[in-house]
Design an enzyme around this catalytic site. Structure first.
Site, mmCIF file in Angstrom:
data_model
loop_
_atom_site.group_PDB
_atom_site.id
_atom_site.type_symbol
_atom_site.label_atom_id
_atom_site.label_comp_id
_atom_site.label_asym_id
_atom_site.label_seq_id
_atom_site.Cartn_x
_atom_site.Cartn_y
_atom_site.Cartn_z
ATOM 1 C CD GLU A 207 -3.105 -0.867 0.342
ATOM 2 O OE1 GLU A 207 -3.333 0.295 -0.040
ATOM 3 O OE2 GLU A 207 -3.786 -1.850 -0.022
ATOM 4 C CB CYS A 241 -1.362 7.475 1.279
ATOM 5 S SG CYS A 241 -2.849 6.693 1.915
HETATM 6 P P1 NAD Z 1 8.241 4.635 4.945
HETATM 7 O O1 NAD Z 1 8.278 3.841 3.687
HETATM 8 O O2 NAD Z 1 9.356 5.541 5.246
HETATM 9 O O3 NAD Z 1 8.085 3.673 6.210
HETATM 10 C C1 NAD Z 1 7.102 2.673 6.296
HETATM 11 C C2 NAD Z 1 7.592 1.549 7.169
HETATM 12 O O4 NAD Z 1 8.768 0.979 6.611
HETATM 13 C C3 NAD Z 1 7.948 1.967 8.599
HETATM 14 O O5 NAD Z 1 7.402 1.010 9.487
HETATM 15 C C4 NAD Z 1 9.466 1.954 8.618
HETATM 16 O O6 NAD Z 1 9.998 1.553 9.863
HETATM 17 C C5 NAD Z 1 9.821 0.909 7.568
HETATM 18 N N1 NAD Z 1 11.078 1.217 6.881
HETATM 19 C C6 NAD Z 1 11.579 2.443 6.575
HETATM 20 N N2 NAD Z 1 12.753 2.325 5.918
HETATM 21 C C7 NAD Z 1 13.001 0.997 5.812
HETATM 22 C C8 NAD Z 1 14.068 0.238 5.221
HETATM 23 N N3 NAD Z 1 15.109 0.831 4.632
HETATM 24 N N4 NAD Z 1 13.996 -1.109 5.310
HETATM 25 C C9 NAD Z 1 12.944 -1.711 5.896
HETATM 26 N N5 NAD Z 1 11.919 -1.037 6.475
HETATM 27 C C10 NAD Z 1 11.936 0.297 6.430
HETATM 28 O O7 NAD Z 1 6.838 5.414 4.866
HETATM 29 P P2 NAD Z 1 6.253 6.433 5.899
HETATM 30 O O8 NAD Z 1 7.117 7.663 5.873
HETATM 31 O O9 NAD Z 1 5.978 5.797 7.218
HETATM 32 O O10 NAD Z 1 4.843 6.766 5.249
HETATM 33 C C11 NAD Z 1 4.698 7.669 4.223
HETATM 34 C C12 NAD Z 1 4.450 6.981 2.901
HETATM 35 O O11 NAD Z 1 3.469 5.978 3.047
HETATM 36 C C13 NAD Z 1 3.887 7.933 1.860
HETATM 37 O O12 NAD Z 1 4.479 7.662 0.618
HETATM 38 C C14 NAD Z 1 2.403 7.589 1.839
HETATM 39 O O13 NAD Z 1 1.784 7.905 0.612
HETATM 40 C C15 NAD Z 1 2.435 6.121 2.090
HETATM 41 N N6 NAD Z 1 1.174 5.664 2.688
HETATM 42 C C16 NAD Z 1 0.391 4.852 1.963
HETATM 43 C C17 NAD Z 1 -0.822 4.436 2.489
HETATM 44 C C18 NAD Z 1 -1.727 3.532 1.714
HETATM 45 O O14 NAD Z 1 -2.632 2.972 2.317
HETATM 46 N N7 NAD Z 1 -1.543 3.348 0.423
HETATM 47 C C19 NAD Z 1 -1.212 4.835 3.770
HETATM 48 C C20 NAD Z 1 -0.364 5.664 4.483
HETATM 49 C C21 NAD Z 1 0.846 6.082 3.944
#
Ligand code: NAD
Length: 454
Positions: A207, A241
């Site tokens: 997602e 998002c």
């Molecule tokens: P992110 O990708 O930075 O982090 C998401 C998760 O991944 C966190 O739990 C984090 O600990 C983990 N993570 C981060 N870097 C990692 C790595 N290198 N290796 C493994 N795990 C890692 O995203 P975010 O900043 O938490 O959220 C923002 C993004 O999420 C935006 O792009 C937004 O559009 C998207 N989002 C999508 C939805 C949806 O339902 N489609 C909902 C909310 C947010």
């Protein structure tokens, strides 16, 4: 952590999570303990980014409670063995589909809606009869702790466990074998998850995000369009998002659109002084957003308080597709406005970009609506509204192309954690012998007739 994964695997193999009674009992318990701890959840999310209890309820907990209620009500039907037709070549058999839980699930949440992006997939995985490891985002650390506490105090770790942490912990989790990984987050990290999952051939739901456009056309109820669009953009300070990332406004209504948008913001609670406007999640994101405002033609807003991590709802005009504001998902309270003349041309430009998670069309004209719906591929969206499709669990929620893989909500969530086992169940009192040797032209003729390939 490794021990918990092993013990969850062991627990799943006892079939302990599979009965409908167990699933419903656990879902009921989840709702009860979340309700009992609502104050804790409110305080935690306020500590993370000053999100009010009003918005915590309207944009997170109410949807979580709805998911639980719906799953309790409908999972007996969703999980039922379904009889289907049998083809003629299998005459005398009965055919059916058995939904079965996938097994041990890893759910990785995002920070922007910390409860919703963590608990909504957890509920779907529980309804489907799985065990779950939840890894919430470390950026919303207080909300993560609150979920850890509530789950650890009320659930058997062999069934549901919260693992807190950031990249190191997530990387370690990703090295383990799961039966499904459900990830909510950025496109960039989504790629890391996909790669890690491929090592064990683990199915995934991603997602993700992206730049979701909103079309404000010349044939719309402009006042209502602005009201709904401004609410959707600046809710959660744009950290959603599904937020309209940028607006494509028809040139004939642009001036009026800007005036109304400014008025709408001024009459709202989205101001630095007001207590109901959330912070940007951390210093890095605050600085990233401030940098995006550099040298821009700001129509409204533009003020910020770096220390307090507040950025005023800001409208930026005279933006083109080449602008740096159009390079990455904004994920903050900045609304770029792009003017267009011909719908045909602007559709082409949107189609040249990665497929967005959402798209919104403000119009009363069926021709315009249908043209955009037909020509642009995107995850989901709304006509004359933004964001609200998320609340209707009768439709799937998810991306397409770079905005994600798979979907969830309602029965779609149940399906994403379920394997559908197809069975042909044949008695032994009858056998159509034509498939066996010795082969003959006569048998071939019969086979062709039976399968309809004369
Ligand atoms: P992110 O990708 O930075 O982090 C998401 C998760 O991944 C966190 O739990 C984090 O600990 C983990 N993570 C981060 N870097 C990692 C790595 N290198 N290796 C493994 N795990 C890692 O995203 P975010 O900043 O938490 O959220 C923002 C993004 O999420 C935006 O792009 C937004 O559009 C998207 N989002 C999508 C939805 C949806 O339902 N489609 C909902 C909310 C947010």
């Amino acid at each position: 952590m490794i021990k918990t994964i092993a013990s969850q695997r062991k627990f799943f193999s006892t079939n302990g999570t599979k009965s409908i009674t167990f699933r419903i009992e656990q879902l009921r318990k989840l709702k009860r303990v979340l309700k009992e701890n609502e104050h804790l959840l409110d305080e935690a999310i306020y500590s993370d980014f000053k999100k009010s209890s009003f918005e915590n309820f309207t944009t997170e907990l109410s949807l979580v409670y709805h998911d639980i209620d719906e799953a309790i009500k409908k999972l007996p039907r969703w999980s039922k063995k379904k009889r289907v037709k049998t083809n003629l070549i299998n005459f005398s058999a009965r055919s059916y589909i058995i939904p079965e839980p996938l097994g041990n699930i890893l759910i990785i949440g995002a920070w922007n809606f910390p409860y919703l992006t963590s608990l909504s997939p957890v509920i779907a995985a529980m309804a489907s009869g799985n065990t779950i490891i939840l890894k919430p985002s470390e950026l919303s650390s207080h909300s993560s702790k609150a979920m850890y506490k509530i789950i650890a105090e009320n659930f058997d770790q062999n069934y549901i466990a919260v693992v807190e942490g950031g990249i190191i912990e997530t990387t370690l989790l990703l090295e383990q074998k799961f039966d499904k990984i459900f990830f909510t987050g950025s496109v960039e990290v989504g790629k890391i998850i996909y790669k890690a999952a491929s090592k064990h051939l683990t199915p995934i739901t991603l997602e993700l995000g992206g730049k979701s456009p909103a079309f404000v056309t010349d044939k719309c109820d402009l006042k209502m369009s602005v009201k709904r669009l401004i609410w959707a953009k600046f809710l959660n300070a744009g950290q959603a998002c599904t937020a309209p990332d940028y607006v494509l406004v028809h040139q004939s209504v642009k001036k009026k659109f800007l005036e109304l948008a400014k008025k709408e913001i001024e009459g709202s609670e989205y101001s630095i002084e007001h207590g109901n406007y959330v912070q940007i999640i951390n210093e890095n994101h605050t600085q990233r957003l401030i940098n995006l405002l550099n040298g821009k033609n700001i129509y409204h807003g533009g003020q910020y308080n770096r220390l307090e991590r507040f950025i005023e709802p800001t409208i930026v005009e005279d933006i083109t597709f080449e602008d740096d504001l159009m390079k990455e998902e904004i994920f903050g309270p900045i609304l770029p406005v792009i003017e267009y003349d011909k719908l045909e041309d602007i559709i082409k430009k949107v189609k040249a970009r990665p497929k967005p998670l959402a798209c919104y069309v403000y119009t009363n004209n069926a021709g315009i609506k249908n043209k955009i719906l037909k020509e642009i591929s995107f995850g989901g969206g709304a006509i004359n509204d933004s964001n609200m499709h998320v609340t209707n669990t009768n439709i799937p929620f998810g991306g397409v192309g770079e905005s994600g893989i798979g979907s969830y909500h309602g029965e779609f969530g149940f399906r994403s954690f379920t394997h559908y086992k197809g069975i042909v169940d044949k008695p032994t009192w009858f056998e159509l012998n034509i498939k066996y040797s010795p082969y003959s032209l006569k048998k071939l003729k019969w086979i062709k007739r039976i399968i309809g390939q004369k």
